[in-house]
Write a protein that holds these residues in place. Sequence first.
Motif, PDB file in Angstrom:
ATOM      1  N   UNK A 189      38.900  47.811  38.290  1.00  0.00           N
ATOM      2  CA  UNK A 189      38.676  47.190  36.988  1.00  0.00           C
ATOM      3  C   UNK A 189      39.996  46.932  36.270  1.00  0.00           C
ATOM      4  N   UNK A 190      40.887  47.923  36.299  1.00  0.00           N
ATOM      5  CA  UNK A 190      42.141  47.767  35.581  1.00  0.00           C
ATOM      6  C   UNK A 190      43.067  46.769  36.260  1.00  0.00           C
ATOM      7  N   UNK A 191      43.024  46.697  37.587  1.00  0.00           N
ATOM      8  CA  UNK A 191      43.825  45.686  38.283  1.00  0.00           C
ATOM      9  C   UNK A 191      43.365  44.284  37.883  1.00  0.00           C
ATOM     10  N   UNK A 192      42.067  44.084  37.819  1.00  0.00           N
ATOM     11  CA  UNK A 192      41.543  42.773  37.444  1.00  0.00           C
ATOM     12  C   UNK A 192      41.798  42.482  35.971  1.00  0.00           C
ATOM     13  N   UNK A 193      41.715  43.508  35.137  1.00  0.00           N
ATOM     14  CA  UNK A 193      42.008  43.305  33.722  1.00  0.00           C
ATOM     15  C   UNK A 193      43.449  42.867  33.523  1.00  0.00           C
ATOM     16  N   UNK A 194      44.338  43.455  34.284  1.00  0.00           N
ATOM     17  CA  UNK A 194      45.738  43.072  34.156  1.00  0.00           C
ATOM     18  C   UNK A 194      45.977  41.667  34.680  1.00  0.00           C
ATOM     19  N   UNK A 195      45.314  41.300  35.760  1.00  0.00           N
ATOM     20  CA  UNK A 195      45.416  39.940  36.284  1.00  0.00           C
ATOM     21  C   UNK A 195      44.991  38.921  35.235  1.00  0.00           C
ATOM     22  N   UNK A 196      43.835  39.169  34.619  1.00  0.00           N
ATOM     23  CA  UNK A 196      43.336  38.255  33.598  1.00  0.00           C
ATOM     24  C   UNK A 196      44.302  38.173  32.423  1.00  0.00           C
ATOM     25  N   UNK A 197      44.861  39.303  32.029  1.00  0.00           N
ATOM     26  CA  UNK A 197      45.794  39.306  30.908  1.00  0.00           C
ATOM     27  C   UNK A 197      47.054  38.514  31.235  1.00  0.00           C
ATOM     28  N   UNK A 198      47.566  38.637  32.457  1.00  0.00           N
ATOM     29  CA  UNK A 198      48.754  37.880  32.853  1.00  0.00           C
ATOM     30  C   UNK A 198      48.488  36.379  32.797  1.00  0.00           C
TER      31      UNK A 198
END
Length: 287
Positions: A189-198
């Motif tokens: 979840x956090x990896x995908x959240x960071x991807x979306x934020x980038x």
Amino acid sequence: MYRFAAKRLLRFPAIQLAGGSECFRSTGTLGPAISKLSPSFCTSVESPPPTQTPNIPSAGNSSGSRSQQPRAQYQDEQVRVLNASLRHVPRLGWTESAMVAGARDVGVSPSIVGAFPRKEAALVEHFMDECLQKLMDMIDSDEDLNNLIPSDRIAKLVRTRLELQAPYISKWPQALSIQAQPMNVPNSFKQRAMLVDEIWHAAGDEANDIDWYVKRTILGGIYSTTEIYMLTDSSPDFRDTWAFLNGRVRDAFDFKKSIQEAQYLAEAIGAGMGNSVQGFMNSVFKK
């Protein structure tokens, strides 16, 4: 928010090394503990021995250096094994067998695979880390990106990221299944959240209120649905997938309608549940 180095450094867990040094993961993501380490992120957590001689050269004479060097070398071997393992994923899948084959490729004993506590998950998370880094490098180097309108920037970045999965598309359902296992969900979840934020950051988003959450929720949905669509796409070069992606981005960029409606919904939920929703979102996205 995630883009700022200080917050990124503070948010990610540290890796404890032998000799009392604490190092933060250099990749900036929540991948496995075998991520590459940057010496600049290391800080001593123990006082030096009281008998330490100040003018002794640091080229391996200290017992602390001797105790840390094998550990650092071992972690570097783990990264090399993961990188080599990715070459075997299209044939062997996201499996321990692929990792054993990768270890043999780089001349490391296959027994090193036993050092990964979540073997297959470690491989998937390493791949996600590598893809994010490649995307960030592209963002920093692609001068034409700034000439695009935000919706086109987002569509291009999502496509660029998903294209990195194309060589593994036949095995990606297995990766999704691994990510969905309860013990792996937080990292996934956090990896995908960071991807979306980038991606939002690259699109010029500077929101710091409820819009920050709404926009990332919308883009997370676009990314996930496009990812699933890609699994069943048999068109040349995933042409239908990119058409699907462009359509979803166009729909989402009717911000006066979609974001405002989502914001009203979030505010209504927050009014009914107090500050618990906002507190939960803060804990998930900002820590």
